[in-house]
Write a protein that holds these residues in place. Structure first.
Motif, PDB file in Angstrom:
ATOM      1  N   ALA A  70       0.821  -1.216   0.000  1.00 14.55           N
ATOM      2  CA  ALA A  70       0.000   0.000   0.000  1.00 14.55           C
ATOM      3  C   ALA A  70       0.853   1.263   0.000  1.00 14.55           C
ATOM      4  O   ALA A  70       0.415   2.312  -0.484  1.00 14.55           O
ATOM      5  CB  ALA A  70      -0.927  -0.010   1.211  1.00 14.55           C
ATOM      6  N   GLU A  71       2.072   1.180   0.541  1.00 13.58           N
ATOM      7  CA  GLU A  71       2.947   2.346   0.632  1.00 13.58           C
ATOM      8  C   GLU A  71       4.052   2.326  -0.424  1.00 13.58           C
ATOM      9  O   GLU A  71       5.060   3.008  -0.267  1.00 13.58           O
ATOM     10  CB  GLU A  71       3.579   2.408   2.029  1.00 13.58           C
ATOM     11  N   ARG A  72       3.874   1.565  -1.520  1.00 15.87           N
ATOM     12  CA  ARG A  72       4.939   1.390  -2.497  1.00 15.87           C
ATOM     13  C   ARG A  72       5.363   2.694  -3.165  1.00 15.87           C
ATOM     14  O   ARG A  72       6.517   2.840  -3.587  1.00 15.87           O
ATOM     15  CB  ARG A  72       4.519   0.351  -3.544  1.00 15.87           C
ATOM     16  N   THR A  73       4.451   3.673  -3.240  1.00 14.75           N
ATOM     17  CA  THR A  73       4.791   4.941  -3.901  1.00 14.75           C
ATOM     18  C   THR A  73       5.248   6.026  -2.926  1.00 14.75           C
ATOM     19  O   THR A  73       5.570   7.140  -3.351  1.00 14.75           O
ATOM     20  CB  THR A  73       3.574   5.457  -4.692  1.00 14.75           C
ATOM     21  N   ARG A  74       5.269   5.731  -1.635  1.00 15.63           N
ATOM     22  CA  ARG A  74       5.701   6.737  -0.653  1.00 15.63           C
ATOM     23  C   ARG A  74       7.185   7.035  -0.849  1.00 15.63           C
ATOM     24  O   ARG A  74       7.988   6.123  -1.046  1.00 15.63           O
ATOM     25  CB  ARG A  74       5.449   6.244   0.759  1.00 15.63           C
ATOM     26  N   PRO A  75       7.582   8.287  -0.785  1.00 10.54           N
ATOM     27  CA  PRO A  75       9.003   8.625  -0.898  1.00 10.54           C
ATOM     28  C   PRO A  75       9.831   7.865   0.135  1.00 10.54           C
ATOM     29  O   PRO A  75       9.407   7.675   1.278  1.00 10.54           O
ATOM     30  CB  PRO A  75       9.042  10.134  -0.665  1.00 10.54           C
ATOM     31  N   VAL A  76      11.009   7.461  -0.268  1.00  7.49           N
ATOM     32  CA  VAL A  76      11.842   6.620   0.592  1.00  7.49           C
ATOM     33  C   VAL A  76      12.185   7.275   1.927  1.00  7.49           C
ATOM     34  O   VAL A  76      12.171   6.607   2.955  1.00  7.49           O
ATOM     35  CB  VAL A  76      13.125   6.202  -0.168  1.00  7.49           C
ATOM     36  N   PRO A  77      12.505   8.566   2.001  1.00  5.62           N
ATOM     37  CA  PRO A  77      12.916   9.133   3.295  1.00  5.62           C
ATOM     38  C   PRO A  77      11.902   8.927   4.418  1.00  5.62           C
ATOM     39  O   PRO A  77      12.289   8.788   5.573  1.00  5.62           O
ATOM     40  CB  PRO A  77      13.117  10.620   2.983  1.00  5.62           C
ATOM     41  N   GLY A  78      10.619   8.910   4.114  1.00  2.00           N
ATOM     42  CA  GLY A  78       9.612   8.740   5.154  1.00  2.00           C
ATOM     43  C   GLY A  78       9.057   7.343   5.265  1.00  2.00           C
ATOM     44  O   GLY A  78       8.231   7.077   6.146  1.00  2.00           O
ATOM     45  N   LEU A  79       9.494   6.423   4.393  1.00  2.00           N
ATOM     46  CA  LEU A  79       8.908   5.090   4.358  1.00  2.00           C
ATOM     47  C   LEU A  79       9.210   4.267   5.614  1.00  2.00           C
ATOM     48  O   LEU A  79       8.278   3.697   6.209  1.00  2.00           O
ATOM     49  CB  LEU A  79       9.383   4.352   3.105  1.00  2.00           C
ATOM     50  N   PRO A  80      10.454   4.146   6.085  1.00  2.00           N
ATOM     51  CA  PRO A  80      10.697   3.324   7.286  1.00  2.00           C
ATOM     52  C   PRO A  80       9.930   3.808   8.513  1.00  2.00           C
ATOM     53  O   PRO A  80       9.353   2.989   9.252  1.00  2.00           O
ATOM     54  CB  PRO A  80      12.212   3.447   7.487  1.00  2.00           C
ATOM     55  N   ARG A  81       9.893   5.120   8.744  1.00  2.26           N
ATOM     56  CA  ARG A  81       9.165   5.631   9.903  1.00  2.26           C
ATOM     57  C   ARG A  81       7.672   5.315   9.793  1.00  2.26           C
ATOM     58  O   ARG A  81       7.032   4.941  10.783  1.00  2.26           O
ATOM     59  CB  ARG A  81       9.380   7.132  10.042  1.00  2.26           C
TER      60      ARG A  81
END
Length: 398
Positions: free
Chosen positions: A360-371
């Motif tokens: 579901a979060e595949r398009t989220r920018p990487v900098p905020g993805l882990p958090r």
């Protein structure tokens, strides 16, 4: 005044005078006995008063025709001994014995003397109360000043600890290296928010041939010892990798090397090596949770090794077989420790939730993805543990 009551008062005053009892104690005794005897005498009851003097002590006993409750006793100006019943006893301390006494004390004169003594005593108590209030105010002021000072020192210590923790964070958890063609991000969530230490550590660096190497370690245990063990593993693997040892042998080689140095060290290890030019990525898994591959269109999936490996310090350590994938542009690989998927105490359920959330979060920018993944996965925490999540996404090369 009734004759019987006047006789009782004279008797009490005579006994107090002979025993050397102070005027204020005498006045309170006479008043207390009067309050008890007058209603009884008015009702026609008998009141018996007995006195007994010893060395600087006077005992006065009053016996009534009815019992006197403890509440009524406590309301008297001079408290008798505790207990319910029809007999009340006082013990007074005198100044001297054998003093001459007026056989017929003047009631008015004695009353005035007692009143003056009681007024003087009340005045003394008032002065003592004012002094006590003044001392208490000064004490409260000093305590308040001390409290403010302690608060200021505590705030200074909190700031100092925060600065030290930030320095520890920088030392223990390196920032993502700059790798053309790859975008990297990491988020660490400690079990204890006030401590940066724990056994979940990572390391990433660029090899001389341009490949990105990632090491993720979860040392057994908690606290500073597990942090030291995890650091030992990451440094050993970095040293071996930079010396050119084969990628498939790094976990086993590190375990053999550290066996003599840290015999009690045990840790799961996940290694990843990515060529940013081609996207070719290899994984060596030593007992660690499987990484997740997220592509642009396909469902997110785990990347389990064909044969499960074992971590550093375990019997037969190492990764028997590697997992290899080709990352297309936009593909993301997630590496994590078990704290991410065990927050609800069920790792299988946690991994299913992680796959759905990662897709579901595949398009989220990487900098905020882990958090974001940690926040969403830890919406319910039944089992708290340190958590590290690293994201590696292949991007178009410049």
């Amino acid at each position: 005044m009734r004759p019987d009551l006047a006789r009782i008062r004279r008797r009490l005053r005579t006994a107090c005078t002979r025993a050397g009892v102070s005027a204020d104690d005498r006045g309170r005794l006479v008043l207390a006995v009067t309050l008890l005897a007058e209603p009884a005498l008015t009702a026609g009851e008998t009141v018996d008063v007995a006195t007994a003097a010893s060395d600087r002590r006077l005992a006065v006993t009053v016996r009534l025709a009815h019992a006197v409750s403890q509440g009524s006793r406590d309301a008297l100006p001079l408290l008798p001994e505790r207990g319910d019943g029809d007999t009340l006893t006082w013990h007074l301390t005198g100044g001297r014995t054998g003093a001459p006494a007026d056989p017929e004390p003047d009631d008015d004169w004695a009353t005035r003397e007692e009143m003056l003594a009681l007024v003087a005593r009340a005045d003394t108590l008032a002065h003592e109360q004012r002094d006590l209030k003044h001392e208490l105010a000064e004490t409260n002021s000093g305590v308040l000043a001390m409290y403010v000072e302690l608060e200021q020192r505590d705030e200074q210590l909190r700031r100092a600890h925060a600065a030290i923790f930030r320095e520890l964070e920088d030392a223990l958890r390196p920032r993502p290296p700059a790798v053309p063609g790859l975008e990297l991000a990491v988020h660490y969530s400690p079990t204890d928010q006030d401590s940066p230490t724990g056994g979940d550590l990572y390391d990433w660096f660029v090899l001389p041939d341009g490949q990105l190497h990632v090491t993720l370690v979860d040392a057994v245990g908690h606290g500073v010892t597990s942090t030291r063990h995890a650091l030992t593993v990451t440094h050993a693997i970095r040293t071996l990798a930079l010396e050119g040892h084969p990628f498939p042998d790094l976990i086993a080689h590190a375990s053999r090397t550290l066996a003599a140095i840290e015999p009690g060290l045990m840790a799961t290890v996940l290694l990843a090596r990515t060529d940013p030019a081609t996207g070719h990525t290899r994984f060596a898994n030593g007992g660690h949770p499987e990484p997740v591959l997220v592509t642009a269109t396909d469902p997110a999936r785990l990347l389990p090794p064909p044969v499960p490996g074992r971590g550093v310090g375990f019997p037969d350590p190492g990764s028997s077989e590697l997992v290899e994938v080709e990352l297309a542009e936009g593909d993301t690989v997630l590496l994590y420790t078990d704290g991410l998927v065990e927050s609800r105490k069920d790792i299988d359920e946690g991994q299913h939730r992680l796959l759905a959330l990662a897709a579901a979060e595949r398009t989220r920018p990487v900098p905020g993805l882990p958090r974001e993944l940690v926040t969403r996965m830890h919406d319910v925490v039944l089992h708290a543990d340190d958590t590290v999540v690293l994201a590696v996404r292949r991007t178009p090369r410049p």
